[in-house]
Design a protein around this motif. Structure first.
Motif, short mmCIF file in Angstrom:
data_model
loop_
_atom_site.label_atom_id
_atom_site.label_comp_id
_atom_site.label_asym_id
_atom_site.label_seq_id
_atom_site.Cartn_x
_atom_site.Cartn_y
_atom_site.Cartn_z
N SER A 1 4.15 35.11 -1.61
CA SER A 1 2.74 35.84 -1.26
C SER A 1 2.30 34.97 0.22
CB SER A 1 1.58 35.61 -2.06
OG SER A 1 1.99 36.27 -3.24
N GLU A 2 1.95 36.13 1.18
CA GLU A 2 1.94 35.54 2.70
C GLU A 2 0.42 35.81 2.83
OE1 GLU A 2 4.58 37.55 5.06
OE2 GLU A 2 6.23 36.53 4.56
N GLY A 3 -0.17 36.91 2.81
CA GLY A 3 -1.43 37.29 3.25
C GLY A 3 -1.92 38.45 2.36
N GLY A 4 -3.18 38.92 2.85
CA GLY A 4 -3.70 40.06 2.02
C GLY A 4 -5.12 40.59 2.82
N ALA A 5 -5.51 41.65 2.05
CA ALA A 5 -6.73 42.30 2.38
C ALA A 5 -7.45 42.89 1.13
CB ALA A 5 -6.36 43.23 3.48
N ALA A 6 -8.92 42.88 1.29
CA ALA A 6 -9.52 43.36 0.39
C ALA A 6 -10.85 44.30 0.98
CB ALA A 6 -10.01 42.51 -0.74
N VAL A 7 -10.83 45.30 0.62
CA VAL A 7 -12.04 46.27 1.23
C VAL A 7 -12.62 46.84 0.19
CG1 VAL A 7 -12.58 48.14 2.68
CG2 VAL A 7 -10.36 46.83 3.39
N VAL A 8 -13.99 46.93 0.21
CA VAL A 8 -15.06 47.40 -0.59
C VAL A 8 -15.90 48.67 0.21
CG1 VAL A 8 -16.73 46.98 -2.44
CG2 VAL A 8 -15.00 45.16 -1.80
N ILE A 9 -15.92 49.65 -0.27
CA ILE A 9 -16.60 50.82 0.22
C ILE A 9 -17.37 51.47 -0.81
CG2 ILE A 9 -16.36 53.14 1.06
CD1 ILE A 9 -14.00 52.51 2.79
N LYS A 10 -18.98 51.83 -0.12
CA LYS A 10 -19.79 52.46 -1.18
C LYS A 10 -19.48 53.81 -1.28
CE LYS A 10 -24.79 51.96 -1.65
NZ LYS A 10 -24.85 51.22 -2.93
N VAL A 11 -19.29 54.44 -2.50
CA VAL A 11 -18.96 55.73 -2.62
C VAL A 11 -20.01 56.94 -2.01
CG1 VAL A 11 -18.36 57.64 -4.37
CG2 VAL A 11 -17.42 55.18 -4.61
N GLY A 12 -19.37 57.77 -1.43
CA GLY A 12 -20.36 58.91 -1.08
C GLY A 12 -21.07 58.49 0.60
N THR A 13 -21.12 57.24 0.84
CA THR A 13 -21.65 57.02 2.12
C THR A 13 -20.66 56.55 3.25
OG1 THR A 13 -22.34 54.43 1.54
CG2 THR A 13 -23.94 56.28 1.08
N GLY A 14 -19.67 56.02 2.61
CA GLY A 14 -18.80 55.21 3.61
C GLY A 14 -19.02 54.05 4.10
N GLU A 15 -20.14 53.53 3.63
CA GLU A 15 -20.51 52.08 4.24
C GLU A 15 -19.47 50.98 3.53
OE1 GLU A 15 -25.04 51.38 3.42
OE2 GLU A 15 -24.44 53.32 2.31
N ILE A 16 -19.00 50.26 4.58
CA ILE A 16 -17.89 49.13 4.09
C ILE A 16 -18.86 47.88 3.73
CG2 ILE A 16 -15.98 47.77 4.81
CD1 ILE A 16 -15.00 50.06 6.64
N LEU A 17 -18.88 47.56 2.52
CA LEU A 17 -19.54 46.40 2.08
C LEU A 17 -19.03 44.93 2.25
CD1 LEU A 17 -20.87 47.88 -1.21
CD2 LEU A 17 -22.11 47.98 0.86
N ALA A 18 -17.56 45.24 2.30
CA ALA A 18 -16.91 44.04 2.44
C ALA A 18 -15.48 44.35 3.17
CB ALA A 18 -16.59 43.24 1.17
N ALA A 19 -15.00 43.43 3.79
CA ALA A 19 -13.46 43.78 4.34
C ALA A 19 -12.90 42.22 4.44
CB ALA A 19 -13.53 44.52 5.66
N ALA A 20 -12.12 41.77 3.64
CA ALA A 20 -11.63 40.54 3.68
C ALA A 20 -10.22 40.37 4.07
CB ALA A 20 -11.76 39.82 2.20
N ASN A 21 -9.87 39.57 4.82
CA ASN A 21 -8.66 39.05 5.44
C ASN A 21 -8.12 37.73 4.93
OD1 ASN A 21 -7.55 41.21 7.56
ND2 ASN A 21 -9.94 40.92 7.74
#
Length: 672
Positions: free
Chosen positions: A337-357
């Motif tokens: 395993s090298e790297g990764g990403a995790a994205v959290v979006i609020k349903v219905g509004t498109g607000e990105i609550l978190a975007a981890a690298n």
């Protein structure tokens, strides 16, 4: 004839004498005017000295999270500035050397962009563009050598008598002064953010350092520098090539500017408006008065959709899982395993609550760490969330299921028999990971049966698959404010543009998230949010609003825009949801009930193949299944099976719906 010449000569002499007398008379009148008529005003000028208009730096706007917690702000600091109005002519070089000696003793640096090596024998350094500008400034030909440059610098700045070491130091400053347009109206910033010790030494020797001033300014500060650095971005000194394209009435050569992230995307908002002050000096160079002509206006405050706490949980969960795989997984099963990403979006509004690298870096030490970051494995400076493109494997299967249900190719009871090998074509027979027998779309999603989706994908054809991928925003711009690589759904045109022959098997591979399809993690998160939103796709965004610096006025709010609406039927939604719920309890043994949450979570795993022998891990989900609030996408490069990414989503969901989470508690956004 002689009499005529004598007459002409006499006439010329008369005219010349007359002109001289007239000039003398004019000078006398001017002197009388100065001494008698305007004598009082000139005496006042000599007493009061002169006035200079100077710039007052405006504070850069802040960047805060959705609850107003600071992610980027300002710290008051002090710079060393040189004012040409008060520098004693001929002392510039000695003053510069004295200042450098003080900074060196205190371990501090000064501004020096001269593209020459630090030590003799001097050679060119820096970029070719910087070297070309140096030669042009010195009036040298393009083929001029470093030796030619040194000779011209010594001649231009009167540095012939200095040692090589002192020459290089002074030349760096004198050239930078000329480069940035140092003059009577534009002071020169010699050093930035100097220590209190240095300030005191210079202040105590002000009698010697005439024209040297300590000026208050602002230094960008990141109180949570390790939180979302790829989103926030960095600021830095303007490069020459940047300055050429900037409004010179707004930016000076020594100004800072946003280089990446929100700092770059919202530069015009964050910059603020510098003010001007009229400074009047007496004939001894002492300040008599200061009059603010144009007060500075600080930049606006950018309010993000991000939740600092949730972002931190996502970052830590992602890092922990990748390191766990490296340390505990078998070779070929996640150990690489090298790297990764995790994205959290609020349903219905498109607000990105978190975007981890992962890996990542710290904004507060970015410039100190820059060289080592460039050499660190797996590129920590790379924003995988918006610029990383990945095959998403079986997490694409809900797209195909949706298309087939919406267009009437199947219903919830339609079945396909899986005997491990897909035998529709005699010359191309891809396989499945298992032998599943007869199964419908719900079970096919639960078992992630390739054969089922090969068959359904073949029936749909590539155009229908692409259409529903569009509805879900895969291969389409998401609306985010940051730089984004969009990727694409594999298709014949894409293949032809690259000289690749499109094969019938490419449709089958596209149906299971392979072939040439590549998407970024924000697209993946917004895709699963669109499923949860019953087929209505809205713009994903990192910015909630822009406020005035003191929050007295909302200058801009990001609108929620519907980007596509497939008019998903309840039947389609319920069927896809049932398949994703079944996937959450698949044969891998991954069970959402282990989360100790009083809710159901809809999910889908993916195990996309890469160009190497290892495979990536992809995972999408939304929760709660009955009334979705958040959607999550996780990618782990070379993470092996899709379920190895699931623990990252688990920790995010557990925190979001815990009593300690403001985001999941139902509280409204504090800053609007």
């Amino acid at each position: 004839m002689d009499e005529k010449n004598d007459s002409i000569k006499s006439w010329r002499q008369f005219v010349i004498i007359g002109l001289v007398l007239l000039s003398v008379f004019g000078v006398m009148i001017r002197l009388m005017t100065m001494q008698i008529v305007n004598g009082e005003s000139y005496q006042s000028y000599l007493t009061e000295g002169y006035s200079v208009t100077k710039t007052i730096e405006a504070a850069r706007g802040d960047i805060v999270d959705r609850y107003g917690r600071s992610l980027a702000g300002n710290r008051v600091c002090y710079d060393i500035s040189i004012d040409k109005n008060n520098v004693i002519a001929g002392t510039e070089n000695s003053v510069i050397l004295e200042l450098i000696a003080i900074l060196e003793k205190n371990g501090e640096k000064w501004i020096d962009n001269l593209p020459l090596s630090d030590e003799a024998p001097f050679e060119y350094a820096g970029t070719e563009k910087a070297r070309a500008r140096l030669r042009k400034t010195l009036g040298l030909a393009d083929f001029a050598s470093a030796e030619d440059v040194v000779y011209r610098l010594k001649e231009r700045y009167d540095l012939e008598e200095l040692s090589d070491d002192d020459f290089r130091k002074v030349a760096g400053v004198r050239y930078e002064m000329e480069r940035v347009g140092f003059n009577y109206r534009t002071p020169y910033t010699f050093a930035e953010d100097v220590s209190e010790v240095t300030i005191n030494i210079i202040s105590e020797r002000s009698y010697y350092f005439q024209g040297v001033e300590i000026v208050e300014s602002y230094e960008r500060e990141y109180p949570n520098g390790n939180i979302a650095p790829h989103i926030i971005g960095i600021t830095g000194i303007i490069y020459e090539e940047e300055y050429e394209n900037l409004d010179h009435s707004v930016y000076g050569m020594n100004d800072t500017i946003g280089k990446s992230g929100i700092e770059l995307a919202f530069e015009s908002v964050l910059k603020g408006h510098d003010g001007t002050v009229k400074v009047t000096y007496d004939d001894d160079g002492e300040i008599v008065s200061e009059e603010i002509i144009d007060p500075p206006v600080p930049g606006g405050t950018v309010v993000l959709t991000t939740d600092i706490d949730l972002q931190n949980v996502a970052q830590e969960a992602l890092e922990k899982q990748i390191l766990y795989l490296r340390n505990n997984a078998e070779a070929g099963r996640g150990k690489e395993s090298e790297g990764g990403a995790a994205v959290v979006i609020k349903v219905g509004t498109g607000e990105i609550l978190a975007a981890a690298n992962y890996p990542s870096y710290d904004l507060s030490t970015y410039y100190q760490d820059y060289s080592s970051l460039l050499e660190t494995d797996y590129n920590p400076l790379f924003n995988r969330c918006t610029e990383g493109l990945y095959a998403i494997g079986s997490t694409f299967k809900p797209v195909v299921a949706t298309a087939a249900l919406q267009l009437g190719y199947i219903n919830a009871r339609s079945t396909v028999t899986c005997n491990k090998v897909y035998t529709y074509y005699s010359d191309y027979q891809p396989t499945c990971l298992g032998t599943h027998g007869s199964l419908n779309v719900v079970n096919a999603m639960g078992y992630s049966c390739n054969v089922f989706f090969y068959e359904i994908g073949r029936q749909l054809g590539i155009d229908n698959i692409r259409q529903y991928a569009y509805y879900y925003g895969l291969g389409e711009p998401t609306g985010v404010e940051l730089k984004e690589r969009v990727g694409q759904v594999s298709n014949p045109d894409y293949a032809a543009d690259r000289g690749i022959t499109w094969q019938k098997g490419d449709v089958l591979q596209t149906a299971i998230g392979q072939s040439y399809s590549l998407f970024n993690p924000v697209q993946m998160a917004n895709y699963v949010a669109t499923i949860a939103n019953k087929g209505v796709r809205v713009n994903a965004h990192f910015v909630n609003s822009v406020n005035s610096y003191d929050f007295s006025e909302v200058l801009y709010e990001t609108p929620i825009e519907v980007l596509s609406d497939m008019e998903m039927t309840d039947y389609t939604y319920d069927t896809v949801l049932a398949g994703m719920l079944q996937s959450s309890r698949d044969s891998s043994g991954f069970v959402w009930a282990d989360f100790d949450l009083d809710m159901k979570v809809a999910s889908k795993t993916g195990t996309p193949q890469t160009s190497t022998a290892t495979v990536n891990s992809t995972f999408i989900c939304f929760a709660p299944a009955e009334n979705p609030e958040i959607a999550i996408a996780v990618v782990i490069e070379k993470g092996w099976q899709g379920y190895t990414a699931a623990p990252v989503a688990k920790e995010i969901i557990e925190y979001y719906f815990s009593k300690d989470s403001a985001s999941g508690s139902g509280e409204d956004m504090i800053i609007s």
